[in-house]
Design a protein around this motif. Structure first.
Motif, PDB file in Angstrom:
ATOM      1  N   ALA A 147      42.992  42.711  42.761  1.00 45.81           N
ATOM      2  CA  ALA A 147      43.381  43.890  43.540  1.00 45.81           C
ATOM      3  C   ALA A 147      44.824  44.274  43.274  1.00 45.81           C
ATOM      4  O   ALA A 147      45.156  45.464  43.179  1.00 45.81           O
ATOM      5  CB  ALA A 147      43.177  43.618  45.026  1.00 45.81           C
ATOM      6  N   VAL A 148      45.703  43.287  43.148  1.00 42.92           N
ATOM      7  CA  VAL A 148      47.109  43.578  42.897  1.00 42.92           C
ATOM      8  C   VAL A 148      47.282  44.199  41.516  1.00 42.92           C
ATOM      9  O   VAL A 148      48.001  45.197  41.340  1.00 42.92           O
ATOM     10  CB  VAL A 148      47.959  42.300  43.025  1.00 42.92           C
ATOM     11  CG1 VAL A 148      49.399  42.577  42.605  1.00 42.92           C
ATOM     12  CG2 VAL A 148      47.925  41.790  44.464  1.00 42.92           C
ATOM     13  N   VAL A 149      46.614  43.636  40.510  1.00 42.54           N
ATOM     14  CA  VAL A 149      46.739  44.159  39.149  1.00 42.54           C
ATOM     15  C   VAL A 149      46.181  45.577  39.061  1.00 42.54           C
ATOM     16  O   VAL A 149      46.827  46.491  38.544  1.00 42.54           O
ATOM     17  CB  VAL A 149      46.023  43.234  38.147  1.00 42.54           C
ATOM     18  CG1 VAL A 149      46.065  43.842  36.740  1.00 42.54           C
ATOM     19  CG2 VAL A 149      46.664  41.850  38.143  1.00 42.54           C
ATOM     20  N   VAL A 150      44.982  45.788  39.605  1.00 40.20           N
ATOM     21  CA  VAL A 150      44.342  47.102  39.521  1.00 40.20           C
ATOM     22  C   VAL A 150      45.003  48.091  40.469  1.00 40.20           C
ATOM     23  O   VAL A 150      44.800  49.306  40.360  1.00 40.20           O
ATOM     24  CB  VAL A 150      42.828  46.958  39.793  1.00 40.20           C
ATOM     25  CG1 VAL A 150      42.128  48.305  39.791  1.00 40.20           C
ATOM     26  CG2 VAL A 150      42.198  46.067  38.734  1.00 40.20           C
ATOM     27  N   GLY A 151      45.837  47.606  41.381  1.00 39.69           N
ATOM     28  CA  GLY A 151      46.618  48.520  42.205  1.00 39.69           C
ATOM     29  C   GLY A 151      47.541  49.401  41.385  1.00 39.69           C
ATOM     30  O   GLY A 151      48.058  50.413  41.869  1.00 39.69           O
ATOM     31  N   LEU A 152      47.719  49.014  40.118  1.00 41.37           N
ATOM     32  CA  LEU A 152      48.541  49.808  39.203  1.00 41.37           C
ATOM     33  C   LEU A 152      47.782  51.019  38.654  1.00 41.37           C
ATOM     34  O   LEU A 152      48.368  51.841  37.951  1.00 41.37           O
ATOM     35  CB  LEU A 152      49.003  48.917  38.041  1.00 41.37           C
ATOM     36  CG  LEU A 152      50.212  49.339  37.211  1.00 41.37           C
ATOM     37  CD1 LEU A 152      51.455  49.430  38.075  1.00 41.37           C
ATOM     38  CD2 LEU A 152      50.430  48.350  36.067  1.00 41.37           C
ATOM     39  N   LEU A 153      46.494  51.146  38.974  1.00 42.03           N
ATOM     40  CA  LEU A 153      45.672  52.209  38.386  1.00 42.03           C
ATOM     41  C   LEU A 153      46.201  53.622  38.641  1.00 42.03           C
ATOM     42  O   LEU A 153      46.194  54.442  37.717  1.00 42.03           O
ATOM     43  CB  LEU A 153      44.232  52.079  38.901  1.00 42.03           C
ATOM     44  CG  LEU A 153      43.225  53.089  38.361  1.00 42.03           C
ATOM     45  CD1 LEU A 153      43.144  53.031  36.840  1.00 42.03           C
ATOM     46  CD2 LEU A 153      41.839  52.830  38.967  1.00 42.03           C
TER      47      LEU A 153
END
Length: 337
Positions: A147-153
């Motif tokens: 979730a933290v990584v894909v929060g960069l989407l």
């Protein structure tokens, strides 16, 4: 899911139709001039239909964000009973059946031939690439980490969009985008013990393909309703997803449990179709900027679901990094253009 698209909001001009306003303009009271709007008899006095529409639009957009925030926990549940290829393929087939049924029932005409290449990009990025890559990542990664990584989407999509449409965002925009990317990169390296894992590579690849799909979907949504875009993209993938689903189900073990079935149904119906329907309807009612502000809460909501539904234990770095990315996205929203 942050899907990029265009929407316009209706604008209105307020007219003073009160008794004092008529006297001021030289129109005596009681001459038969009636105010337009709810006070004229079309609704309850004092109700503003524009405010009602905005409130309902905000509710729909918020429901879309909640639907998207449950995608990773639902995927983790689905992986308890399905292999990654089976889960992704069956998910896409079920979503395409729902979308195709809606398109057929409403007699939506086929998109113009010139739009099919853009739909193919949407299909490759949003329907196939992102679900497959994130599902592969979640085999070894926690949902909180993903979730933290894909929060960069949203930032990744904004960069793709800037290059695709030839826009020139301000220096503040680029500084905030780079700061958000640096925060996520530092988080992933710290969580992985000093090096990127295979799951991290899957997640970063998912960011790129999904951002490309969102960008093309946003361009298409200027000429057709947003749910038509995702609906036709899902249908376009059926010739590929049906045989892959059959092959994957024959090769990968299947264990139908309550969690696995619920997870599959949610990612198919909730995340990949119904969530996008309410999201696009809400965005059309309140506009892209306000809807984007609501989507800032998505990574933090996923962290909450990972604790409540999966029993994961968060490190201090996870919510702090998610909050830092949230701030960076908020800055880009204000600085864009």
């Amino acid at each position: 899911m942050r899907a990029e698209s265009s929407a316009t909001a209706d604008s209105g001009i307020a007219v003073d139709t009160s008794a004092s306003g008529r006297r001021h303009q030289g129109t005596p009271p009681g001459t038969g001039v009636r105010a337009a709007g709810p006070a004229a008899g079309g609704g309850r006095p004092g109700r503003d239909p524009g405010a009602d529409r905005a409130g309902f639009g905000t509710l729909q957009a918020a429901l879309g964000v909640v639907a998207f925030s449950l995608t990773f926990p639902a995927t983790a549940w689905g992986l308890e009973g399905f292999g990654p290829w089976s889960l992704v393929a069956v998910r896409s087939v079920l979503a395409a059946v729902i979308a195709g049924g809606a398109l057929l029932a409403l007699r939506v005409p086929l998109p113009a031939r010139r739009h099919w290449p853009e739909l193919a990009v949407v299909a490759a990025g949003v329907v196939l690439g992102f679900p497959l890559l994130t599902t592969l990542a979640l085999q070894t990664s926690t949902t909180a980490h993903a979730a933290v990584v894909v929060g960069l989407l949203p930032l990744t999509t904004a960069v793709f969009s800037a290059f695709r449409v030839g826009a020139r965002p301000s220096r503040t925009f680029w500084c905030a985008a780079l700061a958000g990317a640096a925060a996520v990169l530092a988080f992933t390296v710290q969580q992985s013990g000093g090096a990127l894992t295979t799951a991290d590579l899957y997640l970063f690849a998912a960011l790129l393909v999904c951002a490309a799909g969102y960008t093309e979907g946003g361009r298409l949504a200027r000429v057709m309703p947003g749910w038509h875009v995702i609906g036709w993209a899902l249908v376009l993938c059926l010739p590929l997803t049906v045989p892959v689903a059959a092959l994957a189900l024959a090769q990968e073990p299947v264990d139908l449990t309550g969690h696995s079935v619920a997870g599959l149904l949610w990612v198919a119906a909730g995340s990949q179709f119904l969530g996008l329907v309410v999201w696009y309807r809400g965005m059309g009612a309140i506009g892209i900027p306000k809807a984007s502000q609501l989507q800032l809460a998505q990574p933090l909501l996923t962290l909450v679901w990972s604790v409540l539904l999966l029993g994961e234990h968060l490190t201090v770095a996870a919510p702090l990094t998610a909050a830092a990315v949230l701030v960076c996205i908020a800055v880009t929203q204000r600085a864009r253009g």
